[in-house]
Design an enzyme around this catalytic site. Sequence first.
Site, PDB file in Angstrom:
ATOM      1  N   CYS A   2       0.767  -1.279  -0.078  1.00  0.00           N
ATOM      2  CA  CYS A   2       0.080  -0.141  -0.197  1.00  0.00           C
ATOM      3  C   CYS A   2       0.899   1.225   0.018  1.00  0.00           C
ATOM      4  CB  CYS A   2      -0.827   0.062   1.201  1.00  0.00           C
ATOM      5  SG  CYS A   2      -1.837  -1.506   1.571  1.00  0.00           S
ATOM      6  N   ARG A  51      -4.690   1.454  -0.820  1.00  0.00           N
ATOM      7  CA  ARG A  51      -4.511   0.199  -0.766  1.00  0.00           C
ATOM      8  C   ARG A  51      -4.512  -0.679  -2.232  1.00  0.00           C
ATOM      9  NH1 ARG A  51      -9.595  -4.079   1.565  1.00  0.00           N
ATOM     10  NH2 ARG A  51      -7.874  -5.940   1.983  1.00  0.00           N
ATOM     11  N   LEU A  52      -3.658  -1.646  -2.140  1.00  0.00           N
ATOM     12  CA  LEU A  52      -3.388  -2.674  -3.069  1.00  0.00           C
ATOM     13  C   LEU A  52      -3.651  -3.828  -2.370  1.00  0.00           C
ATOM     14  CD1 LEU A  52      -2.357  -3.754  -5.921  1.00  0.00           C
ATOM     15  CD2 LEU A  52      -0.305  -3.885  -4.973  1.00  0.00           C
ATOM     16  N   GLY A  78       2.891  -2.982   3.695  1.00  0.00           N
ATOM     17  CA  GLY A  78       3.864  -4.152   3.654  1.00  0.00           C
ATOM     18  C   GLY A  78       3.125  -5.581   3.776  1.00  0.00           C
ATOM     19  N   GLU A  79       3.881  -6.531   4.249  1.00  0.00           N
ATOM     20  CA  GLU A  79       3.400  -7.958   4.391  1.00  0.00           C
ATOM     21  C   GLU A  79       4.004  -8.323   5.822  1.00  0.00           C
ATOM     22  OE1 GLU A  79       0.765  -9.007   3.017  1.00  0.00           O
ATOM     23  OE2 GLU A  79       0.817  -8.006   1.197  1.00  0.00           O
ATOM     24  N   ASP A 102      -3.113  -9.318   7.922  1.00  0.00           N
ATOM     25  CA  ASP A 102      -1.988  -8.936   8.920  1.00  0.00           C
ATOM     26  C   ASP A 102      -1.916  -7.885   9.588  1.00  0.00           C
ATOM     27  OD1 ASP A 102      -1.779  -8.025   6.427  1.00  0.00           O
ATOM     28  OD2 ASP A 102       0.298  -8.595   6.141  1.00  0.00           O
ATOM     29  N   ILE A 293      13.103 -10.160 -18.765  1.00  0.00           N
ATOM     30  CA  ILE A 293      13.633  -9.051 -19.663  1.00  0.00           C
ATOM     31  C   ILE A 293      14.678  -9.033 -20.486  1.00  0.00           C
ATOM     32  CG2 ILE A 293      14.153  -6.587 -19.622  1.00  0.00           C
ATOM     33  CD1 ILE A 293      11.164  -6.881 -19.439  1.00  0.00           C
ATOM     34  N   GLY A 366      14.688 -12.153  -6.530  1.00  0.00           N
ATOM     35  CA  GLY A 366      15.994 -12.865  -5.914  1.00  0.00           C
ATOM     36  C   GLY A 366      16.946 -11.927  -5.267  1.00  0.00           C
TER      37      GLY A 366
END
EC number: 6.3.5.4
Length: 642
Positions: A2, A51-52, A78-79, A102, A293, A366
Site C-alpha cells: 500500500c 490499498r493494493l 507491507g506484509e 495481517d 526482460i 531474488g
Amino acid sequence: MCGIAGFSVNASLPPGLTERYLHAMGDAIAHRGPDATSLWHDTQFAMVHRRLSIIDLSAAGTQPMRSPCGRYVIVFNGEIYNYQILKQQLLEQGAVFNTQTDTEVLLKLFQRDGKDCLTHLNGMFAFVVWDTKLKQVFMARDRLGKKPLYYYHTNQCFAFASEIKALLKLPFVPKQIRQDAVKDFFFYQYVPDPKTIFAGLLKLPPGHYLHFSLTDKVLPQPTKYWRLKFKVNGQRSSGQIQEELTALIDDAVKIRMVSDVPLGAFLSGGVDSSAVVGMMAQHSATPVTTCAIGFASEQFDEVQYARQIAERFATSHHEFTVKENVTDSFEQISRYFDEPFADPSFIPTYFVAKLARQQVTVALAGDGGDESFAGYSKYVVDQTEHGLRQRIPAAIREKVFPSLARLAGLSQATPFRKARSLLTALATSSDEAFFVTNSFFSAELWQYLVKGDFAISTADYRPSEITCARYQEADAEDHLSRVLYTDINTYLPGDILVKVDRMTMANSLEARAPLLDYRVVEYAAGIPSSLKLHGKDKKHILKQSLKTLLPEDILYRKKMGFSVPLSQWLSKELRPSADRLFYQADSGLAQCFDMRKVQQLWQRHLAGEHQFTQELWSMLVFEQWWQHYMTDSNIADNKVVV
C-alpha cells in the site's frame, strides 16, 4: 502492499482542509494502492491509506484501522509473513479478530507489546500508530528497509509518507536542496539514509523506530531495534550449513507464497532468481508464472538463461525485450523517484514489473543474495586490494602511492583509471578504500566540475564518512564481513530496495524477496567468509547448497547482473534528452557544476570517448530530476493551498 501518509499540525485547520490535504497526499501515491483510498482523522492527527489488496480482499481490511477500544489507529504498508502464527498465539490469549488481515494482527500485537512487537515480525513493513489517549506517534520500518518511510518533523508540525511526493503536497513542508546530499548522490548514485535530497525531510533508517509525543519540546531521534551480527559458528560442517541453509531459504520462499491474488516471479536466469523459482515450483500445484526482460543487444541479453530455467521447472514464462522508446521510458519512469537515482537498471526493472503485472499482483524476486553471500565481482577486487594492503609496508603505501595516483591525472582511459583507483585505495585505510574503489565519481572529477558557493559549502564534507561509519560499527572480525555489513546497510536499502520498491509500485505490483528474510540474512552472517568468497568463487556456499536444484551452467556462469547498454543509450536513444538537458537554461546542474566542463565531457562522449559514461548518466539523471521536481511550473510543486 500500500501507500501511507499523514500529518499533524499545532493549529486548528479550517473545515474541510484536513481532508483536502489527505486526498492530495493519497493521490500523489495512488500507484502504490489503486484498489481503495480511506481517510481517518481526529482533531490532532490525520492519516490516509491507499490499498493494493493482497490478503483479505474484503472491505473489512480497510485502513486506517482502529482498535476496538478506540485508542490506537494504524496505517501499514507491507506484509507480515508469519502473521498466521502470531494470530494463533493471540487467539490463545483471548484476542478476538474481525478480519483475516495481517494489519489487524499487527495492531493487536502492538497493543500487547508496544515497541517490542517488532521482535516478533517476519516481513517487510512500514507502519505508523497513533495513540489517541497519550497523543503519541509510533512509526517503524522493517529490519532491512524493504518498505520506505519518510518524515518531516518540527515543533509546529509532523508529517510522514511512503514517498516524498506525498509530503511535498503539504504547504508547510519546504522544498530546499540539501547540498551534502547532492554530493552524496554523485558519489553513491543515490542519497543514503537518513538524508534525503531535501533539507528537513528524512528517511526512517531500516531496523529503526521513532516514538514521540506531539507535546515533546525536543525532537526525537530514531532508535535502532535490530543490528546484524557476524558471529561465526565454527561448530558446523560445510555439509550441515548447506542443509540448514537450503531448508531456511525454502521456508522463506514458502511463506511468501501466501496470497489471495495471482502470484509469480521475476526470473533473470541468475543463481538467486533461479533458486527462488525452483523452490516455488516445488510448492506449487500449478505452473509458476515467470517474467524475464531482455535487450536487443546480445551483450546484455540474458533471456536464454531465464528460458532454460523456465523449461527446467515448466513455468508459464513471459518475456519482453527493451529495444525502443528508451528516451520516453527514461523521462517517464524516472519521475517515480523523488530523489536523483542513477542505477540504470531501474529501466529494465520497471519493464519486468510491468510485464509481471499483466499476469500477477505479487512477484517473488531474488534480491539479497549478493550482499549476504558475497556475489558481486567488487568483493573479489576488494579482497585482492586488501591482501596487497596487508603485504605492502604502510610507509610506502601512504607516502609514495598518492603521488603516483596523481600522475594519472584526470585521464579516464581504462589503464590510467584502474591504476589511479588501485593506488588511491592502497594508500588509505580498508574502509576508505572500499568507498574509493566503489565510488561512481572520483574526488578529482568532483573538484574539476564543482564551482562557486557550492564548492565552498561542501568542501569539508566527505561522502566516505557514511561508508566508513558502517564499516567501523560492524560486529565482525574479518574484512569481508565488514564489507558485507556495509553494503547491507548502505547499498542494499539505498539502491537495490529503492529501485525494486519504486518500479514495482509504479506498476501496482508487490515484490517479495525470500533471500531478504531476516532469518536467512542472520544465518548467512554466521557463515565463515571463506565459504562465501572461496578464492574467486563468489557465493560459494550458496551454490553448493543449490547443486541438486540448479544445473552447473547456471550456478557457475559469469554474472551479468541487471546490466544495460548505457553507453549506447547515451550516444543514441538518450542523446536528444542529454542534448536538451545539458544545455538547459534553468539547469539544476549549473547550481553546482561548471556547465562548460560538463558539456565538454558530453562532447567527448559523443566523439567516442566513453570513459565518463556513468558520470554523464548520473548528471543526466540529476538534471531530469531537477526539471521535474524543482522547476516552478512542474506538477511536483503544486501544493495544496488554503
